[in-house]
Scaffold this motif. Sequence first.
Motif, mmCIF file in Angstrom:
data_model
loop_
_atom_site.group_PDB
_atom_site.id
_atom_site.type_symbol
_atom_site.label_atom_id
_atom_site.label_comp_id
_atom_site.label_asym_id
_atom_site.label_seq_id
_atom_site.Cartn_x
_atom_site.Cartn_y
_atom_site.Cartn_z
ATOM 1 N N PHE A 1 0.821 -1.206 0.000
ATOM 2 C CA PHE A 1 0.000 0.000 0.000
ATOM 3 C C PHE A 1 0.855 1.256 0.000
ATOM 4 N N PHE A 2 0.305 2.285 -0.634
ATOM 5 C CA PHE A 2 0.882 3.626 -0.637
ATOM 6 C C PHE A 2 0.221 4.413 0.485
ATOM 7 N N PHE A 3 1.011 5.181 1.229
ATOM 8 C CA PHE A 3 0.444 5.920 2.354
ATOM 9 C C PHE A 3 0.975 7.347 2.396
ATOM 10 N N SER A 4 0.147 8.221 2.979
ATOM 11 C CA SER A 4 0.544 9.601 3.259
ATOM 12 C C SER A 4 0.186 9.920 4.699
ATOM 13 N N THR A 5 1.034 10.705 5.358
ATOM 14 C CA THR A 5 0.786 11.086 6.742
ATOM 15 C C THR A 5 0.985 12.589 6.919
ATOM 16 N N TYR A 6 0.232 13.153 7.867
ATOM 17 C CA TYR A 6 0.417 14.555 8.240
ATOM 18 C C TYR A 6 0.264 14.677 9.751
ATOM 19 N N PRO A 7 1.234 15.346 10.415
ATOM 20 C CA PRO A 7 2.397 16.041 9.866
ATOM 21 C C PRO A 7 3.587 15.103 9.679
ATOM 22 N N VAL A 8 4.507 15.515 8.814
ATOM 23 C CA VAL A 8 5.694 14.697 8.572
ATOM 24 C C VAL A 8 6.578 14.626 9.814
ATOM 25 N N ASP A 9 6.550 15.655 10.644
ATOM 26 C CA ASP A 9 7.434 15.718 11.817
ATOM 27 C C ASP A 9 6.741 15.256 13.096
ATOM 28 N N TRP A 10 5.802 14.322 12.986
ATOM 29 C CA TRP A 10 4.994 13.928 14.140
ATOM 30 C C TRP A 10 5.839 13.385 15.295
ATOM 31 N N LYS A 11 6.963 12.765 15.007
ATOM 32 C CA LYS A 11 7.784 12.202 16.090
ATOM 33 C C LYS A 11 8.277 13.293 17.030
ATOM 34 N N GLU A 12 8.561 14.473 16.481
ATOM 35 C CA GLU A 12 9.007 15.587 17.317
ATOM 36 C C GLU A 12 7.823 16.410 17.831
ATOM 37 N N SER A 13 6.914 16.769 16.930
ATOM 38 C CA SER A 13 5.847 17.703 17.303
ATOM 39 C C SER A 13 4.760 17.066 18.158
ATOM 40 N N LYS A 14 4.626 15.732 18.103
ATOM 41 C CA LYS A 14 3.546 15.057 18.836
ATOM 42 C C LYS A 14 4.062 14.106 19.918
ATOM 43 N N LYS A 15 5.357 14.153 20.212
ATOM 44 C CA LYS A 15 5.938 13.131 21.090
ATOM 45 C C LYS A 15 5.354 13.142 22.501
ATOM 46 N N ASP A 16 4.904 14.292 22.977
ATOM 47 C CA ASP A 16 4.382 14.375 24.342
ATOM 48 C C ASP A 16 2.855 14.392 24.400
ATOM 49 N N VAL A 17 2.211 14.210 23.253
ATOM 50 C CA VAL A 17 0.748 14.264 23.210
ATOM 51 C C VAL A 17 0.161 12.984 23.795
ATOM 52 N N ILE A 18 -0.830 13.138 24.667
ATOM 53 C CA ILE A 18 -1.580 12.008 25.216
ATOM 54 C C ILE A 18 -3.029 12.163 24.762
ATOM 55 N N TYR A 19 -3.563 11.127 24.139
ATOM 56 C CA TYR A 19 -4.903 11.208 23.565
ATOM 57 C C TYR A 19 -5.935 10.623 24.524
ATOM 58 N N LYS A 20 -7.069 11.299 24.623
ATOM 59 C CA LYS A 20 -8.180 10.825 25.438
ATOM 60 C C LYS A 20 -9.200 10.121 24.547
ATOM 61 N N GLU A 21 -9.809 9.083 25.071
ATOM 62 C CA GLU A 21 -10.843 8.358 24.340
ATOM 63 C C GLU A 21 -12.079 9.242 24.184
ATOM 64 N N THR A 22 -12.531 9.395 22.939
ATOM 65 C CA THR A 22 -13.696 10.246 22.671
ATOM 66 C C THR A 22 -14.923 9.449 22.257
ATOM 67 N N GLY A 23 -14.731 8.169 21.945
ATOM 68 C CA GLY A 23 -15.844 7.365 21.458
ATOM 69 C C GLY A 23 -16.053 7.474 19.963
ATOM 70 N N GLU A 24 -15.323 8.369 19.314
ATOM 71 C CA GLU A 24 -15.470 8.578 17.873
ATOM 72 C C GLU A 24 -14.761 7.473 17.095
ATOM 73 N N ASP A 25 -15.399 6.998 16.019
ATOM 74 C CA ASP A 25 -14.713 6.104 15.095
ATOM 75 C C ASP A 25 -13.730 6.937 14.282
ATOM 76 N N LEU A 26 -12.458 6.586 14.370
ATOM 77 C CA LEU A 26 -11.410 7.390 13.747
ATOM 78 C C LEU A 26 -10.879 6.771 12.458
#
Length: 243
Positions: free
Chosen positions: A106-131
């Motif tokens: 498969f071919f894939f695209s991701t945004y943002p490209v720098d997620w390892k740096e810009s999102k490294k400290d992000v903690i996600y909360k469960e929202t119940g939404e199908d993602l």
Amino acid sequence: MTNAVKNLVTLLKAEEIEYSSLGIDAEVQEIALAVNPLSKTMGGGICRMKECNFDWQLKYDEIIFVQSGSMYIGHKGKKIEAVQGDIFFMKEGAVITYGTDDEVEFFFSTYPVDWKESKKDVIYKETGEDLVTLIKGSQIEYNPLGIEGEIQEIAPVINKLSMNMGGGICRMKECHFDWQIKYDEMIYVSKGSMYITHDGKKIEAKQGDIYFMKDGAEITYGTDEEVEFYFTLYPVNWRELKN
């Protein structure tokens, strides 16, 4: 790898793309982050797997185009299965399993490209939404590009789902059109052959090749034969931002 003038258009030839291990136990498990070194916005490339799976939490939005074989995404207790021609769109924060009971590319695209740096400290909360959204290739509706050509149609199916990347599928036969792109764009040639003309150069691609083009490039999209290609772009709302 062939760079066009001013580095606004780059062609990545399929036979020159280098793969790395995914680090899981499987006969085939490799990934090529081919676009990441070129881009400040989107990442992207190709992944190949055979009879394997792995768990992951996305810290980015992701688009997947199934080029060959079959795969599934596990999400919220569901096994969402896809075959060649199907498309996944997955939102940041999704806890998923990538897997295949057979073999897949498969071919894939991701945004943002720098997620390892810009999102490294992000903690996600469960929202119940199908993602995770699956778009079946057999149900995709196309619109005319509005140019001369026996086949000239486009389906920007991701645009209505995403706040970041746009994307979809384009099909052309023996036609071309001029354009100035007001976004960054990735193209993966899924069938046939095509060319991008830029600064007087005709940059030709075939199945498996990838273009990366930067915001501002003045180009011609064209094919002397027939082509189908997957495309992703950033930002999805370029018409509002750039007009």
